[in-house]
Enzyme design. Structure first.
Site, mmCIF file in Angstrom:
data_model
loop_
_atom_site.group_PDB
_atom_site.id
_atom_site.type_symbol
_atom_site.label_atom_id
_atom_site.label_comp_id
_atom_site.label_asym_id
_atom_site.label_seq_id
_atom_site.Cartn_x
_atom_site.Cartn_y
_atom_site.Cartn_z
ATOM 1 N N ASP A 104 0.829 -1.207 0.000
ATOM 2 C CA ASP A 104 0.000 0.000 0.000
ATOM 3 C C ASP A 104 0.866 1.261 0.000
ATOM 4 O O ASP A 104 1.691 1.430 -0.882
ATOM 5 C CB ASP A 104 -0.969 -0.083 1.193
ATOM 6 C CG ASP A 104 -2.045 0.983 1.200
ATOM 7 O OD1 ASP A 104 -2.909 0.960 0.300
ATOM 8 O OD2 ASP A 104 -2.025 1.829 2.108
ATOM 9 N N HIS A 272 -7.366 -6.676 -0.001
ATOM 10 C CA HIS A 272 -6.302 -5.675 0.047
ATOM 11 C C HIS A 272 -5.205 -5.996 1.051
ATOM 12 O O HIS A 272 -4.014 -5.819 0.769
ATOM 13 C CB HIS A 272 -6.938 -4.322 0.386
ATOM 14 C CG HIS A 272 -5.958 -3.196 0.531
ATOM 15 N ND1 HIS A 272 -5.201 -2.729 -0.522
ATOM 16 C CD2 HIS A 272 -5.613 -2.445 1.611
ATOM 17 C CE1 HIS A 272 -4.441 -1.725 -0.109
ATOM 18 N NE2 HIS A 272 -4.671 -1.538 1.184
#
Length: 294
Positions: A104, A272
């Site tokens: 991320d 994610h």
């Protein structure tokens, strides 16, 4: 968590960077994402430490690292500055060359680290991102709805900061719980640490500064690289969640092929938060790549 690791802080590049270090062997730098800390790696750190000297760091603006004020040009949170933090941290620990595993926001820092400090980075694994410039230019309704925080956090001070500070725990759950797996992947101990750190003074400033920089000065730096033909030269492996927005909204591998010379990648059967949702799969995919020489 992090059995055999020691928590430390080093002053580098004008800020204090907090990290945990454990294991032995070649150096591996772990970088986390938003709105979390280095604790995201708690399910894989000990396994990685069997092969590497693992340094799991808190980015500036996050965790227990320094949280400088945001500046008008957002230079304090430019990925160039955040990457320099990590380059100097690794040098201060005696590692001139190292490998990187990043998720991320940390993967955006790693991208810049691999460009600005190419001679230092041996190879890297980047998790669940496409290049920042490609994501902003490719924004559509589906992406905007899924990544609403990208557009909330870049609003001018002080509104986003005030809203985050008013209820940090709710902000965490609103962002993390909205993904495909909900709150199930996060252990009670890890979640408590994320909440503690987001409640620290300056944490909201740091998060917003990070995102404002990505929507401004970072795009300038990324475009300059493209214009100059500068690409990542180290071997790179990118992986993303098949259940997430990267898979749904972008050609992740195709976009990375535009900015990296030696690239491979694939979607993983998760969302994610790969290191917490599917740690075994991450280790199976990342370790053989990271353990390669050169």
């Amino acid at each position: 968590m992090f059995h055999g690791f020691e928590k430390q802080t080093r002053h580098v590049n004008g800020v204090e960077i907090t990290f945990r270090m454990g294991g032995s062997g070649p150096a591996l730098l772990l970088l986390h994402g938003h709105p979390q800390t280095h604790v995201i790696w708690h399910k894989v750190a000990e396994a990685l430490a069997q092969h590497f000297t693992v340094i799991a760091a808190d980015l500036r603006g996050y965790g227990d690292s320094s949280k400088p004020d945001d500046d008008p040009e957002h230079l304090n949170y430019a990925k160039r500055a955040m990457a320099k933090d990590m380059a100097e941290l690794m040098r201060s620990l005696g590692f001139e060359r190292f490998k990187v595993l990043a998720h991320d926001r940390g993967a955006r820092v790693a991208h810049r680290l691999g460009v600005d400090h190419a001679e230092r980075v041996e190879r890297m694994v980047l998790l669940d991102i496409a290049p920042t410039l490609a994501m902003y230019r490719g924004t559509n309704e589906a992406f905007a709805r899924s990544y609403w925080h990208w557009f909330f956090l870049i609003r001018p001070q002080p509104l986003p900061e005030m809203l985050i500070q008013s209820d940090p725990a709710q902000y965490l759950k609103s962002v993390m719980g909205a993904r495909s797996a909900g709150m199930a992947p996060f252990s009670t101990e890890a979640l408590a640490e994320y909440e503690r750190c987001l409640s620290l003074s300056g944490a909201a400033t740091g998060i917003c500064g990070d995102y404002r920089a990505s929507a401004s000065i970072d795009l300038v730096h990324d475009q300059a690289d493209i214009d100059a033909g500068v690409k990542l030269t180290c071997p790179v492996k990118v992986m993303w969640g098949a259940e997430g927005a990267i898979e749904a909204c972008f050609d992740a591998l195709g976009e990375w092929q535009k900015v990296a010379i030696d690239i491979e990648g694939k979607a993983l059967p998760c969302g994610h938060y790969i290191a917490e949702e599917s740690p075994e799969t991450l280790l199976e995919e990342a370790l053989p790549f990271l353990c390669k020489k050169g």
